[in-house]
Write an enzyme that holds these catalytic residues in place. Structure first.
Site, PDB file in Angstrom:
ATOM      1  N   ASP A  99      22.734 -15.307 -52.792  1.00 32.45           N
ATOM      2  CA  ASP A  99      23.112 -14.821 -51.453  1.00 32.45           C
ATOM      3  C   ASP A  99      21.960 -14.021 -50.834  1.00 32.45           C
ATOM      4  OD1 ASP A  99      24.584 -14.480 -49.159  1.00 32.45           O
ATOM      5  OD2 ASP A  99      25.934 -12.978 -49.983  1.00 32.45           O
ATOM      6  N   HIS A 122      30.463 -15.884 -53.740  1.00 37.34           N
ATOM      7  CA  HIS A 122      30.311 -14.448 -54.014  1.00 37.34           C
ATOM      8  C   HIS A 122      31.641 -13.717 -54.240  1.00 37.34           C
ATOM      9  CE1 HIS A 122      30.893 -14.663 -49.718  1.00 37.34           C
ATOM     10  NE2 HIS A 122      29.633 -14.776 -49.415  1.00 37.34           N
ATOM     11  N   HIS A 129      19.896 -17.435 -47.314  1.00 39.90           N
ATOM     12  CA  HIS A 129      19.806 -17.335 -45.859  1.00 39.90           C
ATOM     13  C   HIS A 129      18.327 -17.116 -45.523  1.00 39.90           C
ATOM     14  CE1 HIS A 129      24.245 -16.580 -45.384  1.00 39.90           C
ATOM     15  NE2 HIS A 129      24.078 -16.145 -46.626  1.00 39.90           N
ATOM     16  N   PHE A 130      17.647 -18.163 -45.055  1.00 38.44           N
ATOM     17  CA  PHE A 130      16.221 -18.062 -44.780  1.00 38.44           C
ATOM     18  C   PHE A 130      15.919 -17.822 -43.298  1.00 38.44           C
ATOM     19  CE2 PHE A 130      14.708 -20.481 -48.824  1.00 38.44           C
ATOM     20  CZ  PHE A 130      14.876 -19.316 -49.564  1.00 38.44           C
ATOM     21  N   HIS A 142      33.242 -18.491 -47.489  1.00 34.75           N
ATOM     22  CA  HIS A 142      33.154 -17.028 -47.543  1.00 34.75           C
ATOM     23  C   HIS A 142      34.553 -16.516 -47.236  1.00 34.75           C
ATOM     24  CE1 HIS A 142      30.992 -13.092 -46.384  1.00 34.75           C
ATOM     25  NE2 HIS A 142      32.284 -12.862 -46.264  1.00 34.75           N
ATOM     26  N   HIS A 158      17.082  -8.538 -44.259  1.00 36.93           N
ATOM     27  CA  HIS A 158      16.910  -7.844 -42.977  1.00 36.93           C
ATOM     28  C   HIS A 158      15.703  -6.920 -43.130  1.00 36.93           C
ATOM     29  CE1 HIS A 158      20.895  -9.153 -41.590  1.00 36.93           C
ATOM     30  NE2 HIS A 158      21.343  -8.818 -42.787  1.00 36.93           N
TER      31      HIS A 158
END
Length: 456
Positions: free
Chosen positions: A316, A245, A74-75, A191, A320
């Site tokens: 994954d 995951h 997640h970029f 997910h 943050h």
């Protein structure tokens, strides 16, 4: 083979020649040299007498792995670039030995349509240090268009969030999931957490405010119930799945019965940390969805790797800022950095005897290339892209926050001693990390897929 590549072979002249290392080929570990020209592998063997090169790298003492592919990152670009962007995320990737990434659709705006995908491709051009592709989110609003969207150049496939998402990206109803599953042929990434159960149980942590309850709120049943549902719906619609995951022994037992059509991912943090220790040490900085669970679940994941149930290890990577993570639980967001530490952690597990180097290659290179149909990647063989990750299995390092390239600037593994480390990273024949230092400028390109149109 292109004319330029054929000419290089005829002339026995490479752009890059790697000599003296141990190369992990489909045959296993071999003491051979590798010649790269025009972005591809053009020769393997004892090449020092017969080949010349613009650049020669003596890699005596190092192992050469096929370029590591991280198929879940997640970029955060667009919309959340205060904590990550495509440049910083891919910079961390190559510093950690990763040569290709698949980026997720939960950005602002969400990646749901061709224009959203194109905006990410445009943003990555000239800024990405490694190769890249982007998932389209599977949703009620685009379900009937997914069979064309999934085949757009630069699309890694369709990702479905059964829980832990928001707005149009949340797909938690069976009829919506059926519509998504019926429109498309490529493997669907999911997910799997049951959103209804998560909502029912959130009061537990709202009352306690205790992050040590995170894995009790998002319990085994919430994961197992969602995984059972999506496997049943996929069987009904004839669709292949990739369950992301996976965290529980219960899911592993179920998934082992469905391996003909379902592939499985686990993550380094679920293999390396366990409850309650991680929450005691790190608080909300260990908070992930699905959560880090007790040791017996971690043991089941390792057993699943040994048994061949697991197909892929992805990071994954979901950063943050420290300020966001320090909010009172459960207002603190779930997610941590991971793309840069994926390979160091796994090399440390290799040195501890938990994982063979050949199995690591399958889980991080050959496996992702095989199950997603990535063209020209995942193995060291003639004609394949010259994506190479060169590691020192004996190198001793300590992971530190100040090594992390992410804009968030932290890692849950700060202070952790590691044995095994990426030394050089080669992307399509270009050395982008040499002696652990970034080189040159970003040259990443769009990954190509066997079941999708290729870029001209």
């Amino acid at each position: 083979m292109s004319f330029d590549t054929a000419s290089a072979v005829a002339a026995r002249r490479a752009d890059l020649l790697l000599t003296g290392g141990t190369v992990m080929t489909p045959n296993g570990a071999e003491r051979i040299d590798v010649a790269c020209a025009n972005g591809r592998i053009v020769a393997l063997g004892d090449l020092r007498l017969d080949w010349s090169a613009e650049s020669t790298l003596d890699i005596t003492g190092l192992h050469v792995l096929p370029g590591v592919i991280d198929s879940q990152v997640h970029f955060r670009e667009p919309g959340l670039t205060h904590k990550e962007d495509l440049e910083s995320g891919t910079r961390g990737a190559v510093l950690g030995g990763v040569t290709s990434v698949f980026e997720m659709p939960n950005t602002h705006p969400l990646t749901l349509w061709q224009a959203d995908l194109q905006a990410k491709l445009d943003a990555a051009r000239g800024r990405a240090w490694c190769d890249y592709a982007f998932y389209i989110g599977g949703s009620a609003v685009n379900a009937e268009q997914l069979d064309s969207l999934e085949n757009l150049p630069g699309c890694a496939g369709v990702k479905v969030f059964m829980g832990s998402s928001f707005g149009d990206l949340l797909a938690d109803e069976d009829e919506v999931l059926r519509r998504i599953l019926r429109h498309g042929r490529r493997r669907l990434a999911v997910h799997a957490e049951d959103e209804a159960r998560l909502r029912e149980r959130k009061a537990l942590v709202e009352a306690s405010g205790d992050v040590r309850q995170h894995h009790h709120w998002r319990d085994v049943k919430s994961a197992l119930r969602a995984t059972q549902r999506i496997i049943g719906l996929a069987a009904e619609t004839g669709r292949r799945l990739h369950v992301l995951h996976v965290t529980t022994a219960d899911e592993i037992a179920l998934l082992a019965q469905h391996k003909r059509r379902v592939t499985v991912e686990v993550t380094p943090h679920h293999l390396t940390m366990h409850a309650p220790d991680c929450y005691e040490r790190l608080g909300s900085f260990a908070q992930m969805n699905p959560p880090v669970r007790e040791k017996h679940h971690q043991d089941a994941l390792w057993q699943a790797i040994r048994d061949g149930v697991v197909d892929v290890i992805g990071s994954d990577h979901a950063p943050h800022t420290r300020e966001e993570k320090a909010r009172p639980y459960p207002q603190s967001p779930s997610g941590m950095t991971g793309v840069q530490t994926l390979l160091p952690l796994l090399l440390d597990h290799v040195n501890a005897g938990r994982l063979s180097l050949q199995r690591l290659v399958d889980l991080t290179s050959a496996g992702p290339a095989r199950i997603f149909g990535i063209e020209g990647k995942g193995r060291i063989a003639l004609g394949f892209d010259a994506d190479l990750t060169l590691v020192d299995l004996a190198a001793q390092r300590c992971i530190r926050n100040d090594w992390i390239a992410s804009r968030s600037g932290w890692t849950p593994y700060d202070g952790m001693a590691i044995t095994g480390w990426p030394i050089h990273t080669v992307v399509r024949g270009q050395v982008v990390v040499r002696d652990e230092e970034l080189q040159g400028t970003p040259r990443g390109q769009t990954s190509r897929f066997l079941e999708a149109p290729v870029l001209a």
